[in-house]
Design an enzyme around this catalytic site. Structure first.
Site, PDB file in Angstrom:
ATOM      1  N   THR A  20       0.873  -1.189   0.000  1.00 38.42           N
ATOM      2  CA  THR A  20       0.000   0.000   0.000  1.00 38.42           C
ATOM      3  C   THR A  20       0.900   1.226   0.000  1.00 38.42           C
ATOM      4  O   THR A  20       1.981   1.209   0.585  1.00 38.42           O
ATOM      5  CB  THR A  20      -0.874  -0.016   1.280  1.00 38.42           C
ATOM      6  OG1 THR A  20      -1.806  -1.087   1.175  1.00 38.42           O
ATOM      7  CG2 THR A  20      -1.611   1.300   1.488  1.00 38.42           C
ATOM      8  N   ARG A  77     -14.577  -6.288  -1.155  1.00 36.91           N
ATOM      9  CA  ARG A  77     -13.962  -5.991   0.141  1.00 36.91           C
ATOM     10  C   ARG A  77     -13.370  -4.571   0.118  1.00 36.91           C
ATOM     11  O   ARG A  77     -12.719  -4.160  -0.829  1.00 36.91           O
ATOM     12  CB  ARG A  77     -12.860  -7.001   0.428  1.00 36.91           C
ATOM     13  CG  ARG A  77     -12.109  -6.797   1.755  1.00 36.91           C
ATOM     14  CD  ARG A  77     -10.802  -6.054   1.578  1.00 36.91           C
ATOM     15  NE  ARG A  77     -10.013  -6.017   2.813  1.00 36.91           N
ATOM     16  CZ  ARG A  77      -8.917  -5.301   2.959  1.00 36.91           C
ATOM     17  NH1 ARG A  77      -8.456  -4.576   1.946  1.00 36.91           N
ATOM     18  NH2 ARG A  77      -8.266  -5.284   4.094  1.00 36.91           N
ATOM     19  N   VAL A  78     -13.607  -3.822   1.168  1.00 35.83           N
ATOM     20  CA  VAL A  78     -13.032  -2.482   1.316  1.00 35.83           C
ATOM     21  C   VAL A  78     -12.161  -2.484   2.559  1.00 35.83           C
ATOM     22  O   VAL A  78     -12.600  -2.913   3.632  1.00 35.83           O
ATOM     23  CB  VAL A  78     -14.138  -1.413   1.433  1.00 35.83           C
ATOM     24  CG1 VAL A  78     -13.527  -0.044   1.715  1.00 35.83           C
ATOM     25  CG2 VAL A  78     -14.973  -1.373   0.153  1.00 35.83           C
ATOM     26  N   GLY A  79     -10.930  -2.009   2.420  1.00 39.44           N
ATOM     27  CA  GLY A  79     -10.012  -1.955   3.551  1.00 39.44           C
ATOM     28  C   GLY A  79     -10.019  -0.605   4.236  1.00 39.44           C
ATOM     29  O   GLY A  79     -10.951   0.197   4.102  1.00 39.44           O
ATOM     30  N   ASP A  80      -8.968  -0.356   4.993  1.00 38.85           N
ATOM     31  CA  ASP A  80      -8.868   0.880   5.778  1.00 38.85           C
ATOM     32  C   ASP A  80      -8.557   2.106   4.941  1.00 38.85           C
ATOM     33  O   ASP A  80      -8.921   3.230   5.299  1.00 38.85           O
ATOM     34  CB  ASP A  80      -7.765   0.723   6.828  1.00 38.85           C
ATOM     35  CG  ASP A  80      -6.421   0.427   6.171  1.00 38.85           C
ATOM     36  OD1 ASP A  80      -6.292  -0.655   5.552  1.00 38.85           O
ATOM     37  OD2 ASP A  80      -5.509   1.269   6.246  1.00 38.85           O
ATOM     38  N   THR A 126      -0.792   1.750   6.864  1.00 36.98           N
ATOM     39  CA  THR A 126      -0.604   0.579   6.007  1.00 36.98           C
ATOM     40  C   THR A 126      -0.550  -0.654   6.892  1.00 36.98           C
ATOM     41  O   THR A 126      -0.129  -0.571   8.042  1.00 36.98           O
ATOM     42  CB  THR A 126       0.685   0.722   5.167  1.00 36.98           C
ATOM     43  OG1 THR A 126       1.003  -0.547   4.579  1.00 36.98           O
ATOM     44  CG2 THR A 126       1.878   1.162   6.003  1.00 36.98           C
ATOM     45  N   GLY A 127      -0.992  -1.777   6.351  1.00 38.48           N
ATOM     46  CA  GLY A 127      -0.946  -3.006   7.137  1.00 38.48           C
ATOM     47  C   GLY A 127      -2.290  -3.711   7.152  1.00 38.48           C
ATOM     48  O   GLY A 127      -3.053  -3.620   6.180  1.00 38.48           O
ATOM     49  N   GLY A 136      -5.709  -4.231   7.206  1.00 37.63           N
ATOM     50  CA  GLY A 136      -6.767  -3.246   7.022  1.00 37.63           C
ATOM     51  C   GLY A 136      -7.922  -3.383   7.999  1.00 37.63           C
ATOM     52  O   GLY A 136      -8.417  -2.388   8.535  1.00 37.63           O
TER      53      GLY A 136
HETATM   54  N1  GLY Z   1      -4.046  -1.657   4.453  1.00 38.14           N
HETATM   55  C1  GLY Z   1      -4.525  -1.978   3.186  1.00 38.14           C
HETATM   56  C2  GLY Z   1      -5.671  -2.901   3.190  1.00 38.14           C
HETATM   57  O1  GLY Z   1      -5.813  -3.696   4.104  1.00 38.14           O
HETATM   58  O2  GLY Z   1      -6.457  -2.849   2.267  1.00 38.14           O
END
Ligand code: GLY
Length: 312
Positions: A167, A195-198, A218-219, A221
């Protein structure tokens, strides 16, 4: 004081890739710093930096993004202006070469904060942004990660998607004292479609407020969302907490939420930090307190912060 910090993701970058990841981050930081040095806005600086990283196949954003379970590419991105908390974000939008540009269009348009899924293409078309063929975004490495995850799951079905490092993000403070943050990602490798991350969620993967500073995460999510990591980071900066201590605290909170990752931040005085609880984190920074630019770039394997590097 002007400063830009970028990251190329928290994860476990193989040693043979360290140089390429560090160089990519350095080029992105230089692009952001060029905007700031010309008197430009922090908002434009973080966009410029992230655009460079989206085009670099080393990273999990734009070209090189992780693949969904279906073998497709769905991108998340957000950009936020610390002046007035203006924010634009996009989530699970397929086939974008420059996700941060669509997020910026959402911010500039101002009607909504977050647009999601293929329907966002209607808005994109109104702003002259066109889809690219999926194949042009898929790299050999992303395909190999997908394959490895597919085979791993055949042996252990039902496990959650693995975090794909890479990321990208940037934070900056400009000559007017305004801060901004931007983050872009393909998300986790082998994620479910949709799927939606952070990354695109304000306060989670991205946050900026002139009252405190700007942060990009980052990491893991899902854990970053549960920790509302970037909002927590900037709130700590707003209370006057030292950036290193603030980063240590939010990464501890991330661990409490069951995740590992990294964060970059700049505070309203130009203090900067890079910190991670992952094995590695690629980063670069350029800081100018009036005595000329001071630069740092690398792949951290220690979890420690940027302050010491810039002081050397
Ligand atoms: N940190 C990026 C994700 O999990 O999508």
């Amino acid at each position: 004081m002007i400063a830009v910090v970028v990251h190329g993701g928290a994860g476990d970058i193989a040693a043979e890739r360290h140089r390429r990841a560090a160089d990519g981050c350095a080029v992105a930081a230089a692009a952001g710093f060029a905007v700031l040095a010309a008197g430009g806005r922090a908002l434009d600086a973080v966009q410029a930096a992230v655009r460079v990283l989206e085009d670099d196949p080393e990273f999990n954003a734009g070209t090189g993004a992780a693949l969904t379970r279906d073998g497709t590419v769905e991108l998340d991105a957000a950009i936020m202006d610390g002046a007035g908390r203006a924010v634009g974000a996009i989530a699970a939008v397929p086939d974008l070469r420059a996700p941060i540009e669509l997020a910026r269009a959402v911010l500039d348009d101002g009607e909504h904060v977050l647009l999601a899924g293929p329907a966002a293409w209607r808005f994109a078309a109104e702003h002259g942004i066109v889809p690219v063929p999926t194949a042009t975004l898929i790299t050999e490495r992303a395909r190999a990660r997908w394959q490895a995850e597919s085979e791993r799951r055949a042996g252990a079905p039902g496990r959650s998607a693995t975090v794909e490092g890479g990321t990208v993000g940037a934070v900056a403070i400009d000559v007017h004292g305004h801060v901004a943050a931007a983050t872009s990602t393909g998300g986790t490798s082998y994620k479910r479609a949709g799927r939606v991350g952070d990354t695109p969620l304000p306060g989670c993967g991205t946050w900026a407020d002139d009252a405190g500073g700007a942060a990009s995460a980052t990491g893991d999510g899902e854990a970053i969302i549960r920790a509302t990591l970037c909002r927590a980071m900037v709130d700590r900066l707003a209370s006057g907490e030292d950036p290193d201590l603030a980063a240590t605290a939010v990464l501890a909170e991330l661990a409490r939420c069951g995740g590992r990752g990294g964060v970059i931040a700049v505070d309203r005085r130009g203090g900067v930090v890079v910190a991670h609880s992952s094995v590695t984190m690629a980063f670069a920074a350029v800081v100018d307190d009036g005595a000329g630019p001071c630069r740092a770039a690398g792949v951290s394997t220690t979890g420690t912060c940027l302050t010491a590097l810039l002081a050397t």
